[in-house]
Motif scaffolding. Structure first.
Motif, mmCIF file in Angstrom:
data_model
loop_
_atom_site.group_PDB
_atom_site.id
_atom_site.type_symbol
_atom_site.label_atom_id
_atom_site.label_comp_id
_atom_site.label_asym_id
_atom_site.label_seq_id
_atom_site.Cartn_x
_atom_site.Cartn_y
_atom_site.Cartn_z
ATOM 1 N N UNK A 95 0.865 -1.188 0.000
ATOM 2 C CA UNK A 95 0.000 0.000 0.000
ATOM 3 C C UNK A 95 0.894 1.229 0.000
ATOM 4 N N UNK A 96 0.630 2.148 -0.938
ATOM 5 C CA UNK A 96 1.424 3.374 -1.061
ATOM 6 C C UNK A 96 0.486 4.572 -0.938
ATOM 7 N N UNK A 97 0.810 5.483 -0.038
ATOM 8 C CA UNK A 97 0.006 6.683 0.174
ATOM 9 C C UNK A 97 0.870 7.917 -0.042
ATOM 10 N N UNK A 98 0.381 8.835 -0.866
ATOM 11 C CA UNK A 98 1.121 10.053 -1.198
ATOM 12 C C UNK A 98 0.273 11.264 -0.809
ATOM 13 N N UNK A 99 0.806 12.100 0.048
ATOM 14 C CA UNK A 99 0.115 13.250 0.672
ATOM 15 C C UNK A 99 -1.353 12.976 0.968
ATOM 16 N N UNK A 100 -1.573 11.905 1.714
ATOM 17 C CA UNK A 100 -2.926 11.465 2.074
ATOM 18 C C UNK A 100 -3.294 11.940 3.474
ATOM 19 N N UNK A 101 -4.573 12.193 3.706
ATOM 20 C CA UNK A 101 -5.056 12.668 5.010
ATOM 21 C C UNK A 101 -5.451 11.504 5.916
ATOM 22 N N UNK A 153 6.885 18.420 3.322
ATOM 23 C CA UNK A 153 6.752 19.209 4.546
ATOM 24 C C UNK A 153 6.098 20.559 4.308
ATOM 25 N N UNK A 154 6.061 21.031 3.056
ATOM 26 C CA UNK A 154 5.469 22.335 2.746
ATOM 27 C C UNK A 154 4.056 22.200 2.186
ATOM 28 N N UNK A 155 3.445 21.059 2.386
ATOM 29 C CA UNK A 155 2.086 20.823 1.886
ATOM 30 C C UNK A 155 1.101 21.684 2.671
ATOM 31 N N UNK A 156 0.374 22.560 1.968
ATOM 32 C CA UNK A 156 -0.607 23.434 2.611
ATOM 33 C C UNK A 156 -2.038 22.959 2.341
ATOM 34 N N UNK A 157 -2.176 21.873 1.623
ATOM 35 C CA UNK A 157 -3.499 21.283 1.389
ATOM 36 C C UNK A 157 -3.794 20.212 2.426
ATOM 37 N N UNK A 158 -2.841 19.306 2.594
ATOM 38 C CA UNK A 158 -2.919 18.280 3.644
ATOM 39 C C UNK A 158 -1.605 18.353 4.426
ATOM 40 N N UNK A 159 -1.620 18.787 5.665
ATOM 41 C CA UNK A 159 -0.378 18.912 6.435
ATOM 42 C C UNK A 159 0.339 17.571 6.577
ATOM 43 N N UNK A 172 10.479 20.609 2.074
ATOM 44 C CA UNK A 172 10.198 21.741 1.210
ATOM 45 C C UNK A 172 9.251 21.469 0.057
ATOM 46 N N UNK A 173 8.729 20.255 -0.036
ATOM 47 C CA UNK A 173 7.826 19.914 -1.142
ATOM 48 C C UNK A 173 6.370 20.114 -0.728
ATOM 49 N N UNK A 174 5.545 20.491 -1.714
ATOM 50 C CA UNK A 174 4.136 20.746 -1.450
ATOM 51 C C UNK A 174 3.233 19.664 -2.000
ATOM 52 N N UNK A 175 1.980 20.013 -2.187
ATOM 53 C CA UNK A 175 0.946 19.089 -2.683
ATOM 54 C C UNK A 175 1.025 19.085 -4.197
ATOM 55 N N UNK A 176 2.047 18.414 -4.732
ATOM 56 C CA UNK A 176 2.394 18.548 -6.149
ATOM 57 C C UNK A 176 2.641 17.167 -6.746
#
Length: 284
Positions: free
Chosen positions: A183-189, A232-238, A260-264
Motif C-alpha cells: 500500500x502506497x500513500x502520497x500526501x494522504x489525510x 513538509x510544505x504541503x498546505x493542502x494536507x499537512x 520543502x515539497x508541497x501538494x504537487x
C-alpha cells in the motif's frame, strides 16, 4: 399646555448583547447549513472529458472500461508492465481533474518500477458516468481492481495499491479487503473531516460531514508493507496527517519525508526511486 415627549428608555447592555449573540448564532447556522448542502462540491472537483482529455505520456497506454457494482461505467487507462513479474500499480487519484492529468505520474512509476499502471476515474470524472460520493469512489476502485486481476491477469499479490491525496481513501479501503503487494500513500489525510478541520477550524466538520474516508481508522487492518510519502510544505494536507498514518500502520513500513515539497504531482520523481527500493526489500 403641552408637555415634552419623554425620550424612549435606553436599551440595556444585556439586551444588546443578546441581540448580537442571536445575530451571530443565526449567521453561524447559515454558514453551517451552506457547508452541509455544498459538501460534495467542496470535496470533489471533477473535470469531464469534454473539458479536458489529455493524450497519454506513455506510448503503450490504452483506454479501457469497466462497470462498477453501483451501475456506473468507469473509464480507465492501462499501461502494461515490462514483464508479468513486475505486476502493476493501481493508482487512485486525488479530488481534482481526471485520470489524464496523471499521465506523467504513470509514466514515471512504470519507468521506476517496471510495473504496469492502471489509472481510473471516479464517477463524473473524465468519461465516467454517475456522481462522486465516498461509496461510488469505493465502487470504482473495486471495479478497477477486478479488471486488473481478471482481465489484465495481474496476480493479486503483484498489485501495488497507490492512493494520491483523496485517492488514499479508496486505496486504503481496497487494502483492507483484497490481497495486494503493498500500500502506497502520497500526501494522504487521516480522514476527510480532519483535513477539513485544517481549512475550516470554526466548523463542526467531524459531526457535520457525511464524506469520511477514515484512513486512520482502517490502516491498522492493512497487513502488507506500507510506504508513505509527504512534503513538509504541503498546505493542502499537512504532513502531520501522514505522520499519524505511519504511526498507526503495521510493519514493514517506510515514511519518506520530502523537505520543502508541497501538494504537487511532480514529487513522483522523488518518491518513485525510493519506492522501488522499498518494494525490492519488503515485497519482492
Amino acid at each position: 399646555m403641552t408637555t415634552a415627549l419623554e425620550p424612549p428608555p435606553r436599551r440595556s447592555l444585556r439586551h444588546r448583547v443578546l441581540r448580537w449573540a442571536a445575530l451571530l448564532a443565526l449567521t453561524y447556522a447559515g454558514i453551517v447549513t451552506v457547508f452541509w448542502f455544498c459538501e460534495r462540491r467542496l470535496v470533489f472537483y471533477p473535470a469531464s472529458a469534454d473539458e479536458v482529455w489529455l493524450k497519454p505520456k506513455d506510448p503503450w497506454s490504452r483506454d479501457v472500461w469497466f462497470h462498477a457494482a453501483d451501475g456506473n461505467k468507469i473509464s480507465g487507462r492501462w499501461i502494461p508492465p515490462e514483464t508479468p513479474h513486475h505486476g502493476a500499480v493501481l493508482l487512485a487519484h486525488g479530488n481534482g481533474g481526471n485520470l489524464t492529468h496523471r499521465g506523467q505520474v504513470a509514466a514515471e512509476l512504470r519507468a521506476a518500477l517496471g510495473a504496469g499502471v492502471l489509472l481510473f476515474d471516479y464517477p463524473s470524472y473524465g468519461k465516467s458516468s454517475g456522481a462522486p460520493t465516498e461509496e461510488s469512489c469505493y465502487a470504482s476502485a473495486e471495479a478497477a481492481y477486478k479488471w486488473l486481476t481478471d482481465e489484465a491477469r495481474v496476480p493479486p499479490d503483484r498489485v501495488v495499491l497507490l492512493g494520491e491525496s483523496l485517492g488514499g481513501g479508496p486505496a486504503v479501503e481496497l487494502a483492507t479487503r483484497h490481497e495486494h503487494r503493498a500500500l502506497v500513500l502520497v500526501f494522504t489525510f487521516t480522514s476527510l473531516p480532519d483535513a477539513a478541520k485544517y481549512h475550516f477550524p470554526f466548523l463542526p466538520v467531524h459531526t457535520l460531514m457525511r464524506t469520511r474516508f477514515d484512513n486512520l481508522a482502517k490502516i491498522g487492518r492493512c497487513s502488507r508493507p506500507v510506504f508513505i510519502a509527504h512534503g513538509t510544505a504541503d498546505r493542502t494536507v499537512p504532513v502531520s496527517h501522514s505522520e499519524r498514518l505511519f504511526a498507526a500502520a503495521n510493519e514493514p513500513k517506510e515514511f519518506l519525508r520530502l523537505e520543502g515539497e508541497g501538494h504537487d504531482l511532480a514529487i513522483v520523481t522523488l518518491y518513485a526511486p525510493v519506492l522501488a527500493k522499498f518494494l525490492d526489500r519488503y515485497a519482492p
